[in-house]
Scaffold this motif. Sequence first.
Motif, PDB file in Angstrom:
ATOM      1  N   GLY A 124      -3.896  31.170  21.165  1.00  0.00           N
ATOM      2  CA  GLY A 124      -2.701  31.864  20.680  1.00  0.00           C
ATOM      3  C   GLY A 124      -1.731  32.239  21.797  1.00  0.00           C
ATOM      4  N   THR A 125      -0.455  32.332  21.428  1.00  0.00           N
ATOM      5  CA  THR A 125       0.587  32.816  22.347  1.00  0.00           C
ATOM      6  C   THR A 125       1.437  33.835  21.573  1.00  0.00           C
ATOM      7  N   PRO A 126       0.841  34.979  21.225  1.00  0.00           N
ATOM      8  CA  PRO A 126       1.563  35.959  20.391  1.00  0.00           C
ATOM      9  C   PRO A 126       2.681  36.641  21.172  1.00  0.00           C
ATOM     10  N   GLN A 127       3.459  37.431  20.457  1.00  0.00           N
ATOM     11  CA  GLN A 127       4.532  38.203  21.108  1.00  0.00           C
ATOM     12  C   GLN A 127       3.909  39.371  21.862  1.00  0.00           C
ATOM     13  N   VAL A 128       4.410  39.623  23.061  1.00  0.00           N
ATOM     14  CA  VAL A 128       3.955  40.796  23.821  1.00  0.00           C
ATOM     15  C   VAL A 128       4.437  42.046  23.090  1.00  0.00           C
ATOM     16  N   ARG A 129       3.570  43.033  22.963  1.00  0.00           N
ATOM     17  CA  ARG A 129       3.974  44.282  22.318  1.00  0.00           C
ATOM     18  C   ARG A 129       5.131  44.942  23.071  1.00  0.00           C
ATOM     19  N   GLY A 130       6.152  45.326  22.352  1.00  0.00           N
ATOM     20  CA  GLY A 130       7.269  46.032  22.984  1.00  0.00           C
ATOM     21  C   GLY A 130       8.209  45.132  23.767  1.00  0.00           C
ATOM     22  N   SER A 131       8.080  43.818  23.585  1.00  0.00           N
ATOM     23  CA  SER A 131       8.946  42.874  24.300  1.00  0.00           C
ATOM     24  C   SER A 131       9.108  41.634  23.435  1.00  0.00           C
ATOM     25  N   ASN A 132      10.123  40.831  23.714  1.00  0.00           N
ATOM     26  CA  ASN A 132      10.303  39.574  22.976  1.00  0.00           C
ATOM     27  C   ASN A 132       9.435  38.452  23.533  1.00  0.00           C
ATOM     28  N   ALA A 133       8.928  38.656  24.748  1.00  0.00           N
ATOM     29  CA  ALA A 133       8.293  37.553  25.471  1.00  0.00           C
ATOM     30  C   ALA A 133       6.980  37.106  24.834  1.00  0.00           C
ATOM     31  N   ALA A 134       6.609  35.853  25.107  1.00  0.00           N
ATOM     32  CA  ALA A 134       5.325  35.321  24.653  1.00  0.00           C
ATOM     33  C   ALA A 134       4.229  35.787  25.611  1.00  0.00           C
ATOM     34  N   ASP A 135       3.089  36.137  25.038  1.00  0.00           N
ATOM     35  CA  ASP A 135       1.946  36.584  25.829  1.00  0.00           C
ATOM     36  C   ASP A 135       1.125  35.358  26.216  1.00  0.00           C
ATOM     37  N   LEU A 136       1.097  35.071  27.521  1.00  0.00           N
ATOM     38  CA  LEU A 136       0.417  33.855  27.984  1.00  0.00           C
ATOM     39  C   LEU A 136      -0.988  34.134  28.513  1.00  0.00           C
ATOM     40  N   THR A 137      -1.478  35.350  28.300  1.00  0.00           N
ATOM     41  CA  THR A 137      -2.781  35.684  28.895  1.00  0.00           C
ATOM     42  C   THR A 137      -3.911  34.814  28.329  1.00  0.00           C
ATOM     43  N   TYR A 138      -3.783  34.442  27.027  1.00  0.00           N
ATOM     44  CA  TYR A 138      -4.872  33.625  26.439  1.00  0.00           C
ATOM     45  C   TYR A 138      -4.840  32.201  26.988  1.00  0.00           C
ATOM     46  N   VAL A 139      -3.633  31.674  27.159  1.00  0.00           N
ATOM     47  CA  VAL A 139      -3.497  30.323  27.724  1.00  0.00           C
ATOM     48  C   VAL A 139      -4.022  30.316  29.163  1.00  0.00           C
ATOM     49  N   ASP A 140      -3.629  31.317  29.918  1.00  0.00           N
ATOM     50  CA  ASP A 140      -4.072  31.382  31.320  1.00  0.00           C
ATOM     51  C   ASP A 140      -5.595  31.527  31.397  1.00  0.00           C
ATOM     52  N   ALA A 141      -6.153  32.372  30.519  1.00  0.00           N
ATOM     53  CA  ALA A 141      -7.601  32.595  30.534  1.00  0.00           C
ATOM     54  C   ALA A 141      -8.339  31.322  30.125  1.00  0.00           C
ATOM     55  N   ALA A 142      -7.803  30.633  29.119  1.00  0.00           N
ATOM     56  CA  ALA A 142      -8.478  29.408  28.651  1.00  0.00           C
ATOM     57  C   ALA A 142      -8.519  28.381  29.784  1.00  0.00           C
ATOM     58  N   LEU A 143      -7.395  28.247  30.507  1.00  0.00           N
ATOM     59  CA  LEU A 143      -7.367  27.273  31.604  1.00  0.00           C
ATOM     60  C   LEU A 143      -8.330  27.696  32.719  1.00  0.00           C
ATOM     61  N   ALA A 144      -8.333  28.994  33.041  1.00  0.00           N
ATOM     62  CA  ALA A 144      -9.229  29.482  34.095  1.00  0.00           C
ATOM     63  C   ALA A 144     -10.689  29.237  33.712  1.00  0.00           C
ATOM     64  N   ASP A 145     -11.010  29.473  32.439  1.00  0.00           N
ATOM     65  CA  ASP A 145     -12.390  29.258  31.961  1.00  0.00           C
ATOM     66  C   ASP A 145     -12.776  27.782  32.062  1.00  0.00           C
ATOM     67  N   LEU A 146     -11.793  26.921  31.807  1.00  0.00           N
ATOM     68  CA  LEU A 146     -12.052  25.485  31.739  1.00  0.00           C
ATOM     69  C   LEU A 146     -12.231  24.859  33.122  1.00  0.00           C
ATOM     70  N   LEU A 147     -11.533  25.403  34.130  1.00  0.00           N
ATOM     71  CA  LEU A 147     -11.474  24.761  35.455  1.00  0.00           C
ATOM     72  C   LEU A 147     -12.825  24.287  35.989  1.00  0.00           C
ATOM     73  N   PRO A 148     -13.874  25.148  35.964  1.00  0.00           N
ATOM     74  CA  PRO A 148     -15.141  24.703  36.565  1.00  0.00           C
ATOM     75  C   PRO A 148     -15.801  23.542  35.831  1.00  0.00           C
ATOM     76  N   HIS A 149     -15.323  23.240  34.623  1.00  0.00           N
ATOM     77  CA  HIS A 149     -15.981  22.199  33.814  1.00  0.00           C
ATOM     78  C   HIS A 149     -15.194  20.896  33.792  1.00  0.00           C
ATOM     79  N   LEU A 150     -14.155  20.832  34.625  1.00  0.00           N
ATOM     80  CA  LEU A 150     -13.310  19.633  34.640  1.00  0.00           C
ATOM     81  C   LEU A 150     -13.754  18.663  35.734  1.00  0.00           C
ATOM     82  N   ALA A 151     -13.599  17.379  35.449  1.00  0.00           N
ATOM     83  CA  ALA A 151     -13.892  16.337  36.448  1.00  0.00           C
ATOM     84  C   ALA A 151     -12.585  15.612  36.774  1.00  0.00           C
ATOM     85  N   PRO A 152     -12.508  14.998  37.972  1.00  0.00           N
ATOM     86  CA  PRO A 152     -11.298  14.229  38.283  1.00  0.00           C
ATOM     87  C   PRO A 152     -11.053  13.177  37.199  1.00  0.00           C
TER      88      PRO A 152
END
Length: 442
Positions: free
Chosen positions: A84-112
Motif C-alpha cells: 500500500g501507498t496510503p495518504q500520510v495523515r495530516g498531509s496530501n503526500a503518499a506514505d512510502l514507508t511500506y514500499v521502502d520496507a518491502a524493498l529493504a526486506d527483499l534485498l537479502p533474498h535477491l540474486a544478480p
Amino acid sequence: MRISVIGCGYLGAVHAAAMASLGHEVVGIDVDEAKIEALRAGIAPFHEPGLPELLTEAGATGRLRFSSDIAAAAEATVHFIAVGTPQVRGSNAADLTYVDAALADLLPHLAPGDVVVGKSTVPVGTAARMQDVLAEGAPGAILAWNPEFLREGFAVKDSLTPDRIVVGLPRDADAAATAEAAMREVYADALATDTPLVLTDFATAELVKVAANAFLATKISFINAMAEIAEATDADVTQLADAIGFDARIGRRFLGAGVGFGGGCLPKDIRGFIARAEELGRAESVAFLKEVDAINLRRRQKVVDHVVDLLDGEPFGKKVAVLGLAFKPHSDDVRDSPALDVAVRLKGLGADVRATDPYAIPNARRLHPQLDFRESFDDTVADADVVVLVTEWDEYRYLDPGALGEVVAQRRVVDGRNSYDPAAWHAAGWTYRGLGRPQLGE
Ligand code: NAD
C-alpha cells in the motif's frame, strides 16, 4: 516464470492468483498473517468477484503458494512490489514507508539478474530512488516499473486481460533488456493477443498511473460541477451528460453525476500528485486537482443537506436508511468511501442512521463502530423517515418504489447516485431528491 508478489491486498492477491493461473509459479507474501492464512485456505480476504474461483483454480495447479516469510521470495526471479501507498495523515503526500520496507526486506533474498517490479502507485521519482537502494543492497538486481490499472470489482478480468501494459525500464541498456525480456515472458499471454505494450522510462511509467487517475477524477468532478450549476438553474445534469457524451471526443463514461468518487486510489492519488508537484516546484500545473477534490467532497455534503432538508431541518432522532457503504458496487472496500462518509455525517447530526451493504459492513464497522449496521435490507428501511441511496448495488438500484413505500414511514428518497427514475418514484408517492436534477415532490 518464478514470481513473488509482495503485498497481498486488493491488488497483490489478485495479481498473484492471476499470474499463477497464467502458468507461472507464484508465491504471494504479506506481513498480515490472517490474510495469508485465508489465502492459503483458498479464501479471498476481501470481496472481489471471481477471486474465490481464481484462487481455487490456481491453488489446484500447485503453482500458487502464500507465505508470511519474505525468505520465500528467494525462489523467485521476478518480484512484484504491491504494498500500500496510503495518504500520510495530516498531509496530501503518499506514505512510502511500506514500499521502502518491502524493498529493504527483499534485498537479502535477491540474486544478480533478478527483476524487482514496482506495481504500487508512487510519486514520480520513487523508482529512481529505489534503484539506488537496489544497486547498494543487491548488486546486479534490476528494477522495472509496471503500474497497475485494475478496477476493484473487475480486478480478475483486468489482471488476466489488461487493456494496456506499461513498463518503465532502467537507463542501462543491458539491465533494460533483461527487464524487458522478463516482462514479456510474464505477460506473454496478454501480449499474444495484441495488448498494447508501452515501454518507457521510470518517471513516465510512474506518471502514467497518477495522470490516468487525475484524469478520471477530473471527469467525475467536471460533471459534478455541472450538477451544481444544474441545481441553481433547474436543469438536468443526467440529460446534459447524455447529450455531451454523444460527442465521441467526450464520451459518456465517468460522467455520472452523484455523490462522487472515493476508494483507496483516486482521492489519495490526486492528493499525492498535488504534494509531489509542489515538491517539484510545479504546484500550479495541478492546482486544478485541489478544485477536483473540493467539488468531490462538496457532493457528499449535498447529499446530507438533501436529507436534512427532507426532514425539515430536524434530523435529530429521525430514522435514516442508508443504502450502501462500499465506495462503489462489487467491492467491500470502504477506504475514503463517500457512502460511509454520508452515514457518519448524518449520525453526527443526531439522526438515527441504519446503514446496510451486501458486503462492506465488516470493513465499515471496523472504521466506525458507532454506526448502527443492519445486515437485512428490510430491517434497514423499516419505518424510515428518509431513504438514501449512496452505493448503487443492483439490489438497491432496481427497487420497486411502490413496494418500498409500503414499509417506510415517509416516502422520501435521496438518490445519491442518480440511479432512479424520478418520475416513477414521484408517481409512487415519493418526494425525490437527486443531484443536479429537478426535485420532485414537496
Ligand atoms: P491494500 O492495503 O489492500 O494492500 C496492501 C498490502 O500490503 C496489505 O495486505 C499489507 O499487509 C501488505 N504489506 C504492507 N507492508 C508489507 C511488507 N513490508 N511486506 C509484505 N506485505 C506488506 O492496498 P491495495 O489496494 O492492494 O493497493 C496496493 C498498491 O496498489 C497501492 O499503491 C495502490 O495505490 C495501488 N493500486 C491499487 C489498486 C486497487 O484497485 N486497489 C489499483 C491500482 C493500483
